[in-house]
Design a protein around this motif. Structure first.
Motif, short mmCIF file in Angstrom:
data_model
loop_
_atom_site.label_atom_id
_atom_site.label_comp_id
_atom_site.label_asym_id
_atom_site.label_seq_id
_atom_site.Cartn_x
_atom_site.Cartn_y
_atom_site.Cartn_z
N ASP A 5 1.56 98.91 23.65
CA ASP A 5 0.58 97.87 23.30
C ASP A 5 -0.57 98.52 22.54
N SER A 31 -3.25 93.15 21.78
CA SER A 31 -4.10 92.59 22.83
C SER A 31 -5.56 92.83 22.48
N ALA A 59 -2.48 89.04 23.29
CA ALA A 59 -2.83 88.92 24.70
C ALA A 59 -4.34 89.07 24.86
N GLY A 61 -7.75 89.71 27.05
CA GLY A 61 -8.27 90.35 28.24
C GLY A 61 -9.78 90.19 28.36
N THR A 105 -4.61 81.65 28.02
CA THR A 105 -4.54 82.25 29.35
C THR A 105 -5.07 83.69 29.31
N HIS A 107 -4.79 87.51 30.30
CA HIS A 107 -3.68 88.43 30.53
C HIS A 107 -4.10 89.67 31.31
N HIS A 108 -5.29 90.22 31.02
CA HIS A 108 -5.67 91.49 31.62
C HIS A 108 -7.17 91.63 31.69
N LEU A 140 -3.12 89.22 37.07
CA LEU A 140 -3.71 89.89 35.92
C LEU A 140 -3.36 91.37 35.89
N PRO A 250 2.64 93.37 23.24
CA PRO A 250 1.73 93.31 24.38
C PRO A 250 2.34 93.94 25.63
N ARG A 253 3.54 92.05 31.98
CA ARG A 253 3.22 92.02 33.39
C ARG A 253 4.50 92.26 34.18
#
Length: 254
Positions: A5, A31, A59, A61, A105, A107-108, A140, A250, A253
Motif C-alpha cells: 500500500d 490510502s 482507502a 484513514g 467508510t 479504513h484505518h 479498523l 490498499p 483488513r
C-alpha cells in the motif's frame, strides 16, 4: 506477486494556509491519512478531503495528532495516556461524521508526527491509541512501525496492524526514524528513496543512517505530502514498484 500500500498524510491545510498537493497525490496513492483538526485541518478542509479521497477511491484513514496547530503536531507534549485516549477518540469521531455524510467508510488510523513517534516507544501511550481505535471500531486497521510499542499494542487490542515504512526518511540503528532536527533526516534524492522502498518491500530490510541493516515489514509505505517533490516522488516510486513486479493496492483488513 508481492503487494504494498502507498499512503500519504493529506488534508493538512488550515484556514488560509495551503499545504500539500492533495489533488495530485490522491491519484498516486492507495490510502490517504486525513488530518482531523488538531495538528492541521479544519472542518472545511476535512469535508473537502473526504470528498477528494472518495472520488479517488483510496482507502481513508484518520490521522490524529497532538493538539498543536502552531507546531504542526511535531512537538512532543506531556499528555497522560487518558488524555491521549480521549483526544484520539475525539478526532476519529470528527472525521467519521464527514465520512458518514459523504457515504464513505473509515479504513484505518495512523497517528501523526510527535504522537506517532511517542507511541512507537511508549507502551502506555501506544495502548491508549490502540484502545481508542478498538473501542471506536475493532475492524479498523492500525498503521504502526514494525516491532514498535504501537504495533504490539494494536495486536494486544485485537486490531489488524499494517506495518508502515517511510520512503523519504532515514532510520536509526534502533529502528526509529531519524529525528527531523538531524540534518540528514530526510532523503531528498528521488532514486535513493526508490531504492530504499524497493529494499524494504522486496527484501524486508533497510540500511540505518549509521550503516547497519535492520529488519522491517513493509505493508504500507508513507509518502509525505508536504514536500516540494511529493508528487514526483509518488509517481516515480509507483513506476519503480511496477517495474519490480510489486502490486500497489490498499492494505487489506484481516
Amino acid at each position: 506477486m508481492p503487494a504494498v500500500d502507498l499512503n500519504a498524510d493529506l488534508g493538512e491545510r488550515f484556514g488560509v494556509y495551503d499545504l500539500g498537493a492533495d489533488e495530485q497525490l490522491m491519484g498516486c496513492v492507495t490510502s490517504a491519512n486525513l488530518a482531523c483538526g488538531m495538528h492541521a485541518g479544519d472542518p472545511q478542509v476535512m469535508w473537502r478531503s473526504v470528498k477528494l479521497a472518495k472520488d479517488a477511491r483510496v482507502a481513508i484513514g484518520a490521522h490524529p495528532g497532538y493538539p498543536d496547530l502552531q507546531g504542526f503536531g511535531r512537538r512532543d507534549m506531556a499528555l497522560t495516556a487518558s488524555e491521549v485516549y480521549v483526544y484520539v477518540l475525539y478526532q476519529i469521531g470528527a472525521l467519521s461524521a464527514f465520512l458518514r455524510a459523504a457515504g464513505a467508510t473509515l479504513h484505518h488510523l495512523k497517528p501523526h508526527g510527535a504522537l506517532y513517534n511517542r507511541a512507537a516507544v511508549d507502551p502506555e501511550i501506544a495502548r491508549a491509541i490502540a484502545q481508542a481505535v478498538a473501542d471506536f471500531d475493532p475492524a479498523l486497521v492500525l498503521y504502526a512501525p514494525f516491532a514498535s510499542c504501537l504495533a504490539r499494542a494494536g495486536l494486544t487490542c485485537g486490531l489488524t496492524v499494517g506495518h508502515e515504512v517511510f520512503a523519504d526518511r532515514r532510520y536509526e540503528a534502533n529502528g526509529q526514524l531519524t529525528p527531523r532536527r538531524h540534518p540528514d533526516a530526510l532523503i531528498e534524492n528521488l532514486e535513493e528513496a526508490c531504492e530504499q522502498v524497493l529494499t524494504m518491500v522486496c527484501a524486508g530490510k533497510v540500511r540505518a543512517r549509521t550503516g547497519e541493516w535492520l529488519e522491517v515489514s513493509a505493508d504500507t509505505v508513507c509518502l509525505h505530502g508536504d514536500g516540494p517533490q511529493a508528487v514526483a516522488f509518488a509517481k516515480r516510486i509507483r513506476e519503480r514498484l511496477a517495474e519490480a513486479g510489486v502490486q500497489v493496492r490498499p492494505f487489506a483488513r484481516s
